[in-house]
Motif scaffolding. Sequence first.
Motif, PDB file in Angstrom:
ATOM      1  N   ASP A 155      31.167  47.742 -18.523  1.00 28.35           N
ATOM      2  CA  ASP A 155      29.777  47.573 -18.440  1.00 28.35           C
ATOM      3  C   ASP A 155      29.140  48.045 -19.833  1.00 28.35           C
ATOM      4  O   ASP A 155      28.318  47.288 -20.123  1.00 28.35           O
ATOM      5  N   GLU A 156      29.828  48.799 -20.543  1.00 30.07           N
ATOM      6  CA  GLU A 156      29.250  49.345 -21.654  1.00 30.07           C
ATOM      7  C   GLU A 156      29.755  48.243 -23.017  1.00 30.07           C
ATOM      8  O   GLU A 156      28.889  47.848 -23.848  1.00 30.07           O
ATOM      9  N   THR A 157      30.935  47.746 -22.902  1.00 26.14           N
ATOM     10  CA  THR A 157      31.391  46.820 -23.853  1.00 26.14           C
ATOM     11  C   THR A 157      31.621  45.257 -23.508  1.00 26.14           C
ATOM     12  O   THR A 157      31.568  44.742 -24.576  1.00 26.14           O
ATOM     13  N   GLY A 158      31.453  44.883 -22.363  1.00 25.24           N
ATOM     14  CA  GLY A 158      31.484  43.421 -22.117  1.00 25.24           C
ATOM     15  C   GLY A 158      33.145  43.100 -21.809  1.00 25.24           C
ATOM     16  O   GLY A 158      33.275  41.880 -21.896  1.00 25.24           O
ATOM     17  N   LEU A 159      33.903  44.106 -22.105  1.00 24.47           N
ATOM     18  CA  LEU A 159      35.356  43.563 -21.843  1.00 24.47           C
ATOM     19  C   LEU A 159      35.731  43.545 -20.389  1.00 24.47           C
ATOM     20  O   LEU A 159      35.094  44.059 -19.690  1.00 24.47           O
ATOM     21  N   LEU A 160      36.672  42.611 -20.305  1.00 28.32           N
ATOM     22  CA  LEU A 160      37.333  42.521 -19.150  1.00 28.32           C
ATOM     23  C   LEU A 160      38.298  43.513 -18.823  1.00 28.32           C
ATOM     24  O   LEU A 160      38.578  44.301 -19.589  1.00 28.32           O
ATOM     25  N   ILE A 161      38.456  43.903 -17.679  1.00 29.98           N
ATOM     26  CA  ILE A 161      39.553  44.922 -17.191  1.00 29.98           C
ATOM     27  C   ILE A 161      40.443  44.284 -16.612  1.00 29.98           C
ATOM     28  O   ILE A 161      40.751  43.395 -15.836  1.00 29.98           O
ATOM     29  N   VAL A 162      41.940  44.958 -16.771  1.00 28.31           N
ATOM     30  CA  VAL A 162      43.113  44.635 -16.404  1.00 28.31           C
ATOM     31  C   VAL A 162      43.902  45.933 -16.065  1.00 28.31           C
ATOM     32  O   VAL A 162      43.873  46.902 -16.809  1.00 28.31           O
ATOM     33  N   THR A 163      44.322  46.098 -14.721  1.00 31.22           N
ATOM     34  CA  THR A 163      44.669  47.401 -14.404  1.00 31.22           C
ATOM     35  C   THR A 163      45.548  47.108 -13.151  1.00 31.22           C
ATOM     36  O   THR A 163      45.537  46.151 -12.359  1.00 31.22           O
ATOM     37  N   GLU A 164      46.634  48.170 -13.086  1.00 37.73           N
ATOM     38  CA  GLU A 164      47.750  47.654 -12.277  1.00 37.73           C
ATOM     39  C   GLU A 164      47.549  48.224 -10.451  1.00 37.73           C
ATOM     40  O   GLU A 164      46.737  49.113 -10.468  1.00 37.73           O
ATOM     41  N   LEU A 165      47.751  47.262  -9.766  1.00 41.17           N
ATOM     42  CA  LEU A 165      47.686  47.285  -8.255  1.00 41.17           C
ATOM     43  C   LEU A 165      49.004  47.635  -7.727  1.00 41.17           C
ATOM     44  O   LEU A 165      50.069  46.942  -7.642  1.00 41.17           O
ATOM     45  N   MET A 166      49.232  48.767  -6.803  1.00 40.16           N
ATOM     46  CA  MET A 166      50.514  49.216  -6.623  1.00 40.16           C
ATOM     47  C   MET A 166      50.762  48.831  -4.959  1.00 40.16           C
ATOM     48  O   MET A 166      51.741  48.646  -4.283  1.00 40.16           O
ATOM     49  N   ASP A 167      49.623  49.118  -4.382  1.00 39.00           N
ATOM     50  CA  ASP A 167      49.350  49.144  -3.048  1.00 39.00           C
ATOM     51  C   ASP A 167      48.361  48.118  -2.531  1.00 39.00           C
ATOM     52  O   ASP A 167      47.246  48.379  -2.914  1.00 39.00           O
ATOM     53  N   PRO A 168      48.520  47.161  -1.635  1.00 45.25           N
ATOM     54  CA  PRO A 168      47.262  46.472  -1.207  1.00 45.25           C
ATOM     55  C   PRO A 168      46.401  47.106  -0.416  1.00 45.25           C
ATOM     56  O   PRO A 168      45.322  46.652  -0.384  1.00 45.25           O
ATOM     57  N   ARG A 169      46.363  48.279  -0.018  1.00 47.15           N
ATOM     58  CA  ARG A 169      45.468  49.072   0.597  1.00 47.15           C
ATOM     59  C   ARG A 169      44.285  49.334  -0.409  1.00 47.15           C
ATOM     60  O   ARG A 169      43.264  49.946  -0.080  1.00 47.15           O
ATOM     61  N   ASP A 170      44.680  49.239  -1.682  1.00 46.45           N
ATOM     62  CA  ASP A 170      43.716  49.788  -2.735  1.00 46.45           C
ATOM     63  C   ASP A 170      42.871  48.641  -3.216  1.00 46.45           C
ATOM     64  O   ASP A 170      42.042  48.827  -3.939  1.00 46.45           O
ATOM     65  N   LEU A 171      43.175  47.337  -2.664  1.00 48.25           N
ATOM     66  CA  LEU A 171      42.458  46.132  -3.039  1.00 48.25           C
ATOM     67  C   LEU A 171      40.987  46.259  -3.092  1.00 48.25           C
ATOM     68  O   LEU A 171      40.144  45.817  -3.778  1.00 48.25           O
TER      69      LEU A 171
END
Length: 338
Positions: A155-171
């Motif tokens: 929100d502050e920078t306008g950058l997109l975010i990429v981050t790892e998902l290990m468990d579909p329950r966290d979707l």
Amino acid sequence: MIIVMKASATEEQMQKIIDRSESLGLKAHVSKGEERTIIGLIGAEDKVRMQPLERMDGVEKVMPILPPYKLVSRELRKQNTVIKIKDVEIGAKKIVIMAGPCSVENKESLLQIANDVKKNGATVLRGGAFKPRTSPYSFQGLGEEGLKYLKEAADETGLLIVTELMDPRDLDLFYKYDVDIIQIGARNMQNFNLLKEIGKIKKPVLLKRGMMSTIKELLMSAEYILSEGNFNVMLCERGIRTFESHTRFTFDVNAIPVIKKLSHLPVIADPSHATGQWGLVSPISRAAVAAGADGLIIEVHPKPEEALSDGVQSLLPKNFQELIVDLRNVCKAVGREM
Ligand code: PEP
Ligand code: MN
């Protein structure tokens, strides 16, 4: 599909193969040579792939002609897939730079890194909130709190975010905190249930190559995601295990042009994990771009010596800045833009 019969194969054995193939809806063409008979099967190869024809009497070898992946292949789409997320295009002429810490550690340092990498041309912020660690005693990531900091940084920078998902329950959390790109880590490349789940949604996916996986296996894993309907997939070469022990992994530069030839999907290179040494990140980044990578994902940390994971391979912000300057020349040489 081509079936090579044994020299000793009988007419009866051959007929059985022909009957089996025809019952599956394929046409069999028999060519009798001086020493061997070959049966060519025309039609949907997949049906035969599921049948262990090699077990039938008289058969020496079964050779498929078509690759088992379809939706990811260049045959399906001649032009490169370009994934558009907000105003960032991945797979177009411009090289996409994803950068940030290995793990999200705290809000202040994440915001500092986000501002730094943005200033130097990154458009995507990386950072793990859920960390796949070899040891259960190592830092496992901040979980939801990490996602919250990522969103604040975005929100502050306008950058997109990429981050790892290990468990579909966290979707649900990934939706709650507006994660732009879901990373599937090397260790989960063949977690087929996870792949099927993210195939059912539309969020872009960064699928990392398993450290002991072939290019074909990587493409088959991507096929799982596309076959469920999600075509927004980018593939990541992040180094593989070889006998070489000087570096953490061996960066397979071959994989980049090979994948670009076989598939229409964008290719991202990860020189940080591929080398495990910060001093090698710049040369390998240049090699990756020269070889045709569409983007890079790079670990950056303001105090690598205090990082909770992967400090040894993390660039200082000033190293990152230098890398970007060096990359510009390579981009120009190969007709890409930064
Ligand atoms: C990471 O990106 O921090 C990571 C764990 O990568 P990989 O899955 O390639 O090891
Ligand atoms: Mn890492």
